[in-house]
Design a protein around this motif. Structure first.
Motif, PDB file in Angstrom:
ATOM      1  N   ASN A   8      -4.198  -4.785   2.133  1.00 21.71           N
ATOM      2  CA  ASN A   8      -3.366  -3.623   2.413  1.00 21.71           C
ATOM      3  C   ASN A   8      -1.884  -4.017   2.488  1.00 21.71           C
ATOM      4  OD1 ASN A   8      -3.247  -0.806   2.857  1.00 21.71           O
ATOM      5  ND2 ASN A   8      -2.764  -1.207   5.012  1.00 21.71           N
ATOM      6  N   GLY A   9      -1.600  -5.203   3.022  1.00 21.47           N
ATOM      7  CA  GLY A   9      -0.220  -5.693   3.065  1.00 21.47           C
ATOM      8  C   GLY A   9       0.360  -5.829   1.678  1.00 21.47           C
ATOM      9  N   ARG A  10      -0.453  -6.369   0.793  1.00 22.09           N
ATOM     10  CA  ARG A  10      -0.040  -6.530  -0.599  1.00 22.09           C
ATOM     11  C   ARG A  10       0.199  -5.175  -1.267  1.00 22.09           C
ATOM     12  NH1 ARG A  10      -0.480  -9.848  -5.028  1.00 22.09           N
ATOM     13  NH2 ARG A  10      -0.961  -8.562  -6.816  1.00 22.09           N
ATOM     14  N   LYS A  11      -0.687  -4.232  -0.942  1.00 17.74           N
ATOM     15  CA  LYS A  11      -0.548  -2.884  -1.495  1.00 17.74           C
ATOM     16  C   LYS A  11       0.771  -2.251  -1.019  1.00 17.74           C
ATOM     17  CE  LYS A  11      -2.967   1.372  -0.948  1.00 17.74           C
ATOM     18  NZ  LYS A  11      -3.972   1.857  -0.002  1.00 17.74           N
ATOM     19  N   MET A  12       1.077  -2.450   0.266  1.00 20.98           N
ATOM     20  CA  MET A  12       2.315  -1.891   0.826  1.00 20.98           C
ATOM     21  C   MET A  12       3.544  -2.532   0.181  1.00 20.98           C
ATOM     22  SD  MET A  12       1.679   0.470   2.766  1.00 20.98           S
ATOM     23  CE  MET A  12       0.053   1.013   2.319  1.00 20.98           C
ATOM     24  N   PHE A  13       3.463  -3.813  -0.115  1.00 19.75           N
ATOM     25  CA  PHE A  13       4.580  -4.523  -0.755  1.00 19.75           C
ATOM     26  C   PHE A  13       4.898  -3.884  -2.111  1.00 19.75           C
ATOM     27  CE2 PHE A  13       6.809  -8.241  -2.600  1.00 19.75           C
ATOM     28  CZ  PHE A  13       7.585  -8.633  -1.526  1.00 19.75           C
ATOM     29  N   MET A 121      15.538   2.340   4.850  1.00 19.93           N
ATOM     30  CA  MET A 121      14.512   3.384   4.990  1.00 19.93           C
ATOM     31  C   MET A 121      13.257   3.135   4.160  1.00 19.93           C
ATOM     32  SD  MET A 121      16.116   5.312   7.067  1.00 19.93           S
ATOM     33  CE  MET A 121      15.060   6.738   7.230  1.00 19.93           C
ATOM     34  N   LEU A 122      13.048   1.914   3.680  1.00 19.85           N
ATOM     35  CA  LEU A 122      11.868   1.673   2.847  1.00 19.85           C
ATOM     36  C   LEU A 122      10.564   1.765   3.628  1.00 19.85           C
ATOM     37  CD1 LEU A 122      13.188  -1.226   0.597  1.00 19.85           C
ATOM     38  CD2 LEU A 122      12.624   1.085  -0.123  1.00 19.85           C
ATOM     39  N   LEU A 123      10.656   1.613   4.935  1.00 20.07           N
ATOM     40  CA  LEU A 123       9.426   1.637   5.737  1.00 20.07           C
ATOM     41  C   LEU A 123       9.106   3.025   6.281  1.00 20.07           C
ATOM     42  CD1 LEU A 123       9.957  -1.618   7.858  1.00 20.07           C
ATOM     43  CD2 LEU A 123       8.808  -1.371   5.655  1.00 20.07           C
ATOM     44  N   SER A 124       9.979   3.997   5.974  1.00 19.89           N
ATOM     45  CA  SER A 124       9.864   5.279   6.676  1.00 19.89           C
ATOM     46  C   SER A 124       8.580   6.049   6.367  1.00 19.89           C
ATOM     47  CB  SER A 124      11.083   6.148   6.391  1.00 19.89           C
ATOM     48  OG  SER A 124      11.213   6.305   5.007  1.00 19.89           O
ATOM     49  N   GLU A 130       0.376  -0.123   8.775  1.00 19.69           N
ATOM     50  CA  GLU A 130       0.820  -0.512   7.430  1.00 19.69           C
ATOM     51  C   GLU A 130       2.030  -1.436   7.496  1.00 19.69           C
ATOM     52  OE1 GLU A 130      -0.695   3.434   4.957  1.00 19.69           O
ATOM     53  OE2 GLU A 130       1.224   3.515   5.983  1.00 19.69           O
ATOM     54  N   VAL A 131       2.945  -1.152   8.430  1.00 19.25           N
ATOM     55  CA  VAL A 131       4.122  -2.013   8.595  1.00 19.25           C
ATOM     56  C   VAL A 131       3.683  -3.416   9.023  1.00 19.25           C
ATOM     57  CG1 VAL A 131       6.178  -2.415  10.024  1.00 19.25           C
ATOM     58  CG2 VAL A 131       5.750  -0.139   9.067  1.00 19.25           C
ATOM     59  N   LEU A 132       2.696  -3.499   9.912  1.00 23.06           N
ATOM     60  CA  LEU A 132       2.224  -4.817  10.372  1.00 23.06           C
ATOM     61  C   LEU A 132       1.497  -5.562   9.251  1.00 23.06           C
ATOM     62  CD1 LEU A 132       1.032  -3.938  13.993  1.00 23.06           C
ATOM     63  CD2 LEU A 132       3.100  -5.169  13.309  1.00 23.06           C
ATOM     64  N   ASP A 133       0.725  -4.843   8.438  1.00 23.75           N
ATOM     65  CA  ASP A 133       0.054  -5.492   7.306  1.00 23.75           C
ATOM     66  C   ASP A 133       1.084  -6.039   6.317  1.00 23.75           C
ATOM     67  OD1 ASP A 133      -2.471  -5.017   8.320  1.00 23.75           O
ATOM     68  OD2 ASP A 133      -2.841  -3.233   7.098  1.00 23.75           O
ATOM     69  N   THR A 136       2.753  -9.198   7.925  1.00 19.44           N
ATOM     70  CA  THR A 136       1.914 -10.403   7.911  1.00 19.44           C
ATOM     71  C   THR A 136       1.708 -10.904   6.480  1.00 19.44           C
ATOM     72  OG1 THR A 136       0.014  -8.917   8.123  1.00 19.44           O
ATOM     73  CG2 THR A 136       0.651 -10.130  10.080  1.00 19.44           C
ATOM     74  N   TYR A 137       1.635  -9.975   5.537  1.00 14.25           N
ATOM     75  CA  TYR A 137       1.482 -10.388   4.132  1.00 14.25           C
ATOM     76  C   TYR A 137       2.641 -11.293   3.711  1.00 14.25           C
ATOM     77  CZ  TYR A 137       1.357 -10.060  -0.962  1.00 14.25           C
ATOM     78  OH  TYR A 137       1.345 -10.356  -2.300  1.00 14.25           O
ATOM     79  N   VAL A 138       3.873 -10.872   4.025  1.00 13.32           N
ATOM     80  CA  VAL A 138       5.038 -11.678   3.615  1.00 13.32           C
ATOM     81  C   VAL A 138       5.141 -12.947   4.463  1.00 13.32           C
ATOM     82  CG1 VAL A 138       7.544 -11.717   3.310  1.00 13.32           C
ATOM     83  CG2 VAL A 138       6.270  -9.641   2.779  1.00 13.32           C
TER      84      VAL A 138
END
Ligand code: HEC
Length: 154
Positions: A8-13, A121-124, A130-133, A136-138
């Protein structure tokens, strides 16, 4: 920062367009710094600070310029050619062909910009999980077996 979801972290990236500008592992764009080694550089707080407020501390290799003309108009971007009678500036980070040339006679000043090319605002549109995933991904430097992705033991 425990029991997070790597995929999910990768997906969010990707969803937050980070891959469009940043290299991570062996994929992604080159308009911003390579983030592969970011895991060792940041605490989660510092990392999120860079994303929430990119202009607070701009990586010195990526500081854009502001050209001010005699008539007061300004052009923002990265200078690609300073030699000759005109100054050429790339005005769209993601498109190297997007260029403007300013006649030196019309040019009043060139100064480093205080505004990062990275949008805020990329995290908005993400929720907390999702922000935590993403974080941790990065910070894991893309290591799927990092302890942050292990299920919490109880
Ligand atoms: C439009 C291109 C663009 C997008 C999209 C983008 N960035 Fe950036 N980013 C940059 C540029 C250019 C810099 C260097 C300038 C600066 O430090 O502000 C930067 C800097 C950073 C830094 C600081 C790195 C350093 O060496 O100082 C981090 C961390 C970062 N970005 C993470 C992200 C994450 C995570 C995402 C997705 C949520 C993202 N960026 C989306 C262009 C972008």
């Amino acid at each position: 920062m425990k029991g997070r979801n790597f995929d999910n972290g990768r997906k969010m990236f990707g969803a937050a367009a980070c891959f469009a500008c940043h290299r991570f592992g062996n994929e992604g764009g080159m308009t911003g710094p390579d983030l592969t080694g970011a895991g060792g550089r940041y605490s989660p707080r510092d990392f999120l600070g860079q994303i929430i407020n990119p202009s607070k501390e701009i990586n010195e290799q990526f500081v854009p310029s502001v050209l001010t003309k005699n008539n007061g108009d300004t052009v923002y971007g990265s200078v690609v050619n300073l030699n000759g009678d005109t100054v050429t500036i790339n005005t769209e980070l993601s498109d190297p062909d997007q260029r403007v040339s300013v006649d030196r006679k019309e040019l009043k000043s060139i100064e480093p910009s205080k505004v990062s090319p990275m949008p805020p605002m990329l995290l908005s549109s993400m929720n907390e999980s999702e922000v935590l995933d993403l974080t941790t991904y990065v910070l894991s430097s893309g290591k799927r077996d990092h302890e942050m992705f292990r299920a919490p033991s109880r």
